[in-house]
Scaffold this motif. Structure first.
Motif, PDB file in Angstrom:
ATOM      1  N   LYS A 167      56.199  28.801  26.842  1.00  0.00           N
ATOM      2  CA  LYS A 167      55.713  28.370  28.159  1.00  0.00           C
ATOM      3  C   LYS A 167      54.590  29.290  28.642  1.00  0.00           C
ATOM      4  CE  LYS A 167      59.147  25.480  30.030  1.00  0.00           C
ATOM      5  NZ  LYS A 167      60.443  25.356  30.659  1.00  0.00           N
ATOM      6  N   MET A 168      53.739  28.746  29.521  1.00  0.00           N
ATOM      7  CA  MET A 168      52.629  29.541  30.056  1.00  0.00           C
ATOM      8  C   MET A 168      52.804  29.717  31.566  1.00  0.00           C
ATOM      9  SD  MET A 168      49.332  28.367  27.804  1.00  0.00           S
ATOM     10  CE  MET A 168      49.164  26.681  28.317  1.00  0.00           C
ATOM     11  N   TYR A 169      52.254  30.807  32.106  1.00  0.00           N
ATOM     12  CA  TYR A 169      52.283  31.034  33.557  1.00  0.00           C
ATOM     13  C   TYR A 169      50.855  31.285  34.016  1.00  0.00           C
ATOM     14  CZ  TYR A 169      51.960  35.984  32.313  1.00  0.00           C
ATOM     15  OH  TYR A 169      51.561  37.181  31.797  1.00  0.00           O
ATOM     16  N   SER A 170      50.620  31.200  35.336  1.00  0.00           N
ATOM     17  CA  SER A 170      49.233  31.344  35.787  1.00  0.00           C
ATOM     18  C   SER A 170      49.081  32.419  36.857  1.00  0.00           C
ATOM     19  CB  SER A 170      48.696  30.008  36.309  1.00  0.00           C
ATOM     20  OG  SER A 170      49.065  29.809  37.646  1.00  0.00           O
ATOM     21  N   LYS A 171      47.888  32.993  36.906  1.00  0.00           N
ATOM     22  CA  LYS A 171      47.539  33.986  37.928  1.00  0.00           C
ATOM     23  C   LYS A 171      46.107  33.736  38.353  1.00  0.00           C
ATOM     24  CE  LYS A 171      50.520  37.854  36.993  1.00  0.00           C
ATOM     25  NZ  LYS A 171      50.637  39.252  36.655  1.00  0.00           N
ATOM     26  N   ARG A 172      45.760  34.238  39.520  1.00  0.00           N
ATOM     27  CA  ARG A 172      44.383  34.055  39.980  1.00  0.00           C
ATOM     28  C   ARG A 172      43.529  35.258  39.563  1.00  0.00           C
ATOM     29  NH1 ARG A 172      44.337  29.480  42.243  1.00  0.00           N
ATOM     30  NH2 ARG A 172      42.075  29.617  42.381  1.00  0.00           N
ATOM     31  N   GLY A 173      42.254  35.009  39.323  1.00  0.00           N
ATOM     32  CA  GLY A 173      41.379  36.089  38.880  1.00  0.00           C
ATOM     33  C   GLY A 173      39.978  35.969  39.443  1.00  0.00           C
ATOM     34  N   LEU A 174      39.320  37.120  39.524  1.00  0.00           N
ATOM     35  CA  LEU A 174      37.915  37.165  39.947  1.00  0.00           C
ATOM     36  C   LEU A 174      37.089  37.541  38.729  1.00  0.00           C
ATOM     37  CD1 LEU A 174      38.116  39.259  43.220  1.00  0.00           C
ATOM     38  CD2 LEU A 174      37.059  37.012  42.991  1.00  0.00           C
ATOM     39  N   GLU A 175      36.060  36.767  38.467  1.00  0.00           N
ATOM     40  CA  GLU A 175      35.239  37.040  37.290  1.00  0.00           C
ATOM     41  C   GLU A 175      34.249  38.162  37.599  1.00  0.00           C
ATOM     42  OE1 GLU A 175      32.908  33.652  36.005  1.00  0.00           O
ATOM     43  OE2 GLU A 175      31.450  35.073  35.226  1.00  0.00           O
ATOM     44  N   VAL A 176      34.235  39.210  36.765  1.00  0.00           N
ATOM     45  CA  VAL A 176      33.234  40.271  36.953  1.00  0.00           C
ATOM     46  C   VAL A 176      32.258  40.363  35.793  1.00  0.00           C
ATOM     47  CG1 VAL A 176      34.439  41.775  38.577  1.00  0.00           C
ATOM     48  CG2 VAL A 176      34.917  41.992  36.142  1.00  0.00           C
TER      49      VAL A 176
ATOM     50  N   PHE B 192      35.530  38.193  31.812  1.00  0.00           N
ATOM     51  CA  PHE B 192      36.294  39.392  32.141  1.00  0.00           C
ATOM     52  C   PHE B 192      36.741  39.245  33.583  1.00  0.00           C
ATOM     53  CE2 PHE B 192      33.960  40.349  28.470  1.00  0.00           C
ATOM     54  CZ  PHE B 192      34.718  41.264  27.764  1.00  0.00           C
ATOM     55  N   MET B 193      38.057  39.195  33.778  1.00  0.00           N
ATOM     56  CA  MET B 193      38.603  38.873  35.088  1.00  0.00           C
ATOM     57  C   MET B 193      39.403  40.044  35.631  1.00  0.00           C
ATOM     58  SD  MET B 193      38.328  35.529  35.816  1.00  0.00           S
ATOM     59  CE  MET B 193      38.432  33.910  35.113  1.00  0.00           C
ATOM     60  N   VAL B 194      39.316  40.194  36.936  1.00  0.00           N
ATOM     61  CA  VAL B 194      40.193  41.106  37.653  1.00  0.00           C
ATOM     62  C   VAL B 194      41.269  40.226  38.281  1.00  0.00           C
ATOM     63  CG1 VAL B 194      40.312  42.626  39.648  1.00  0.00           C
ATOM     64  CG2 VAL B 194      38.342  42.730  38.107  1.00  0.00           C
ATOM     65  N   LEU B 195      42.528  40.526  38.007  1.00  0.00           N
ATOM     66  CA  LEU B 195      43.591  39.718  38.609  1.00  0.00           C
ATOM     67  C   LEU B 195      43.655  40.030  40.094  1.00  0.00           C
ATOM     68  CD1 LEU B 195      46.360  39.955  35.890  1.00  0.00           C
ATOM     69  CD2 LEU B 195      44.587  38.228  36.208  1.00  0.00           C
ATOM     70  N   SER B 196      43.661  38.990  40.904  1.00  0.00           N
ATOM     71  CA  SER B 196      43.640  39.202  42.342  1.00  0.00           C
ATOM     72  C   SER B 196      44.050  37.915  43.038  1.00  0.00           C
ATOM     73  CB  SER B 196      42.215  39.593  42.765  1.00  0.00           C
ATOM     74  OG  SER B 196      42.039  39.347  44.138  1.00  0.00           O
ATOM     75  N   ASN B 197      44.845  38.074  44.098  1.00  0.00           N
ATOM     76  CA  ASN B 197      45.289  36.870  44.820  1.00  0.00           C
ATOM     77  C   ASN B 197      44.137  36.114  45.450  1.00  0.00           C
ATOM     78  OD1 ASN B 197      47.917  37.349  44.190  1.00  0.00           O
ATOM     79  ND2 ASN B 197      48.278  38.618  45.996  1.00  0.00           N
ATOM     80  N   VAL B 198      43.011  36.804  45.684  1.00  0.00           N
ATOM     81  CA  VAL B 198      41.885  36.108  46.292  1.00  0.00           C
ATOM     82  C   VAL B 198      40.933  35.557  45.231  1.00  0.00           C
ATOM     83  CG1 VAL B 198      42.016  37.496  48.373  1.00  0.00           C
ATOM     84  CG2 VAL B 198      40.423  38.165  46.571  1.00  0.00           C
ATOM     85  N   GLY B 199      41.362  35.629  43.962  1.00  0.00           N
ATOM     86  CA  GLY B 199      40.506  35.153  42.874  1.00  0.00           C
ATOM     87  C   GLY B 199      40.180  33.684  43.016  1.00  0.00           C
TER      88      GLY B 199
END
Ligand SMILES: [Zn+2]
Length: 578
Positions: free
Chosen positions: A400-409, A210-217
């Protein structure tokens, strides 16, 4: 609580060693203090939020009939040896000895304790399924603690473990947990996505993060543009691109490339395209074996995938001496043809797209071009070894796929029989036959959840807490000092709200109004009431939500009902999304 008596040492300046918003605000707003690298002390405001997050988690566990326990933090080596985790955790496990020279680990997680306890108590299929959990401290000797509580050496986790007679029963609990997790995170005001993930050292083959999308992920998640496929890049399966229609019929030719040892240099100096180059990377396995990986110039080896492909062996890039021993040349000129020493050549599917490839040929200062991958070299094994990246094709629908950064909670796993087998744990079925129970395990990072709530809810003045996890729900700010009637009015409101069960702060400090208002914004209390002489003369107190800019004027006689109503609205906003 009266702020005069509250241990609430807010600070103006961001701590110099904090890089991310949540870390900065948790220190500035007096939620916590750093004791040492990766070690944090919670102060009253932080602890109250942590407790609220824990309680939400408890309620959701209770709702799916998981029972709360509490395991010790010292785990005897004897227990950690059952499933080889004393060894598997390597340097991440804190190890201590008692006075009798007996080894213990400081709990990294608690699979062993729970398996041991349940094994001792459960004999019959009638006792299963069973879900147990606790909320407690975990320890990891992180190589690089960073981002405040996001990657710390000591943290609080809710970890649950479930025990089942069969897969179908585990599937059901796994789904229940997934739903409970979504609910818990929503109730904390967190916006999460769930993604397939790698299960790492814990073991088992079915897991979801379970991830929170975040640039600092710290994690990268890849999403399909069209369908619902999404995955941690570490786990993402990549649909092989179509292979080239033809492979070149030209013979390959040598090119003198003095001191050109990287794809970048080949591109810059000789005008190659990355997608027409083959990199050959030599990896050493922990068994001592070396393998050669041939992969296209524009993509990277996913070492996790490689490790999984090699039956879980740890892998690392071969050192200079090994590269020389295997290829006969220095780093940068290795290729899959003419290796000095025979090793397994494993090719990633990506190179199949190259019509005429450029690559090294184990000869100093030399590369070759016009390589036909079918004609010119032999691949021992083909595999999907590359790290997913934006633009890759979805394995489900080819979009096509795209990517984002995430923090796992949060993270849920199907563990299977790893621990029950290791503990020789069996349960008698209906026919009195012993069956090894199958298990699941399920974690929520409690203090990490708090940090991510802040990452998602702040402005330039401070934290904007969702009411469900705010340390206090209401803060009353009297404008004048203790001797005044307006202050007495503020106290009346304070007592009324507390009597109605509203978590209320009153800023009774002898401080300037500006200081009090700044602190109220910084610590992020959702509802603020300012009580001053002038507004009282005009028949109102000022009520403001932390997330809004406009003030509401409410008569002192109505304020209690008004706040109770407002509080209910704020809770409903969150709970109605469940
Ligand atoms: Zn898709």
């Amino acid at each position: 609580m009266r702020i005069k008596n509250l241990f609430m040492p807010t600070v103006k300046e961001a701590p110099s060693d904090a890089q991310i918003v949540s870390n900065i605000l948790m220190i500035r707003a007096a939620l916590m203090r750093k004791i040492s690298s990766g070690l944090f002390a919670y102060l009253p405001l932080g602890l109250r939020s942590i407790n609220k997050i824990s309680n939400i988690t408890r309620e959701e566990m209770e709702a799916i009939s998981a029972s709360e326990c509490l395991m010790p933090l010292l785990v005897p080596k004897e227990l950690l040896d059952y499933a080889d985790r004393w060894v598997a955790f390597k340097k991440e496990l804190f190890r201590v000895k008692d006075r009798h020279d007996i080894d213990y680990g400081l709990a990294p997680t608690h699979e062993e304790d729970f398996t041991e306890i349940v094994k001792g108590a459960v004999q019959s299929y009638r006792d299963l399924p069973l879900s147990v959990y606790h909320i407690s401290t975990k320890f990891r000797d992180e190589i690089r603690p960073r981002f405040g509580v996001i990657r710390s050496r000591e943290f609080t986790m809710k970890d649950a473990y479930s025990f089942h007679m069969d897969e179908a029963c585990l599937d059901k609990t796994y789904k229940d947990m997934s739903v409970a997790y979504s609910r818990a995170f929503k109730r904390m005001g967190l916006d999460t996505v769930s993604v397939k993930a790698d299960s790492g050292a814990i073991g088992g083959d079915n897991s979801e993060e379970f991830m929170v999308l975040s640039n600092v992920g710290e994690e990268e998640i890849i999403f399909c543009e069209k369908c619902s496929y999404r995955s941690n890049v570490e786990k993402a399966v990549i649909k092989p691109e179509p292979k080239a229609e033809t492979y070149t019929s030209e013979p390959f030719v040598e090119l003198h490339t003095p001191d050109i040892t990287s794809v970048d240099q080949l591109v810059q100096t000789y005008g190659f395209k990355e997608i027409n180059l083959i990199k050959t990377l030599l990896y050493t396995m922990d068994t001592g074996e070396t393998v050669a990986i041939a992969i296209r110039g524009d993509v990277a080896v996913n070492e996790k995938k490689l490790s999984n492909y090699l039956n879980g062996c740890d892998v690392e890039l071969a050192d200079e001496a090994t590269v020389r021993a295997v290829s006969g040349v220095r780093v940068g000129f290795a290729g899959p043809i003419n290796l000095k020493k025979k090793v397994r050549i494993i090719a990633d599917y990506s190179i199949k797209t190259i019509h005429a490839a450029g690559m090294g040929i184990n000869k100093d200062n030399t590369h070759i071009t016009s390589v036909n991958i079918e004609r010119d070299f032999t691949v021992d094994e083909w595999a999907d070894l590359r790290r997913a990246k934006e633009g890759d094709l979805c394995p489900e629908c080819s979009a096509k796929m795209y990517s984002k950064r995430g923090l796992e909670v949060g993270h849920i796993f199907k563990l299977g029989e790893k621990y029950s087998k290791a503990f020789d744990f069996t349960v008698l079925d209906e026919n009195n036959k012993p069956v090894t129970p199958t298990m699941g395990c399920y974690g929520i990072g409690i203090n990490r959840a708090l940090a991510t709530v802040i990452e998602q809810n702040y402005d330039d003045k401070g934290i904007i807490f969702p009411i469900t996890v705010a340390p206090y729900e209401v803060i009353i700010v009297p404008v004048e000092d203790e001797s005044t009637d307006s202050f007495k009015q503020a106290e009346l409101i304070y007592n009324d709200l507390r009597a109605c069960g509203v978590d209320t702060l009153i800023d009774d400090r002898d401080a300037r109004l500006g200081v009090k208002l700044n602190d109220a914004d910084l610590i992020g209390i959702p509802i603020r009431i300012v009580v001053g002489k002038r507004s009282l003369e005009n028949g109102f107190v000022e009520v403001k939500l932390r997330r809004e800019t406009e003030m509401r004027e409410v008569s002192p006689s109505d304020v209690k009902d008004y706040i109770l109503n407002l509080k209910k609205q704020l809770f409903d906003e969150i709970n109605n999304c469940l």
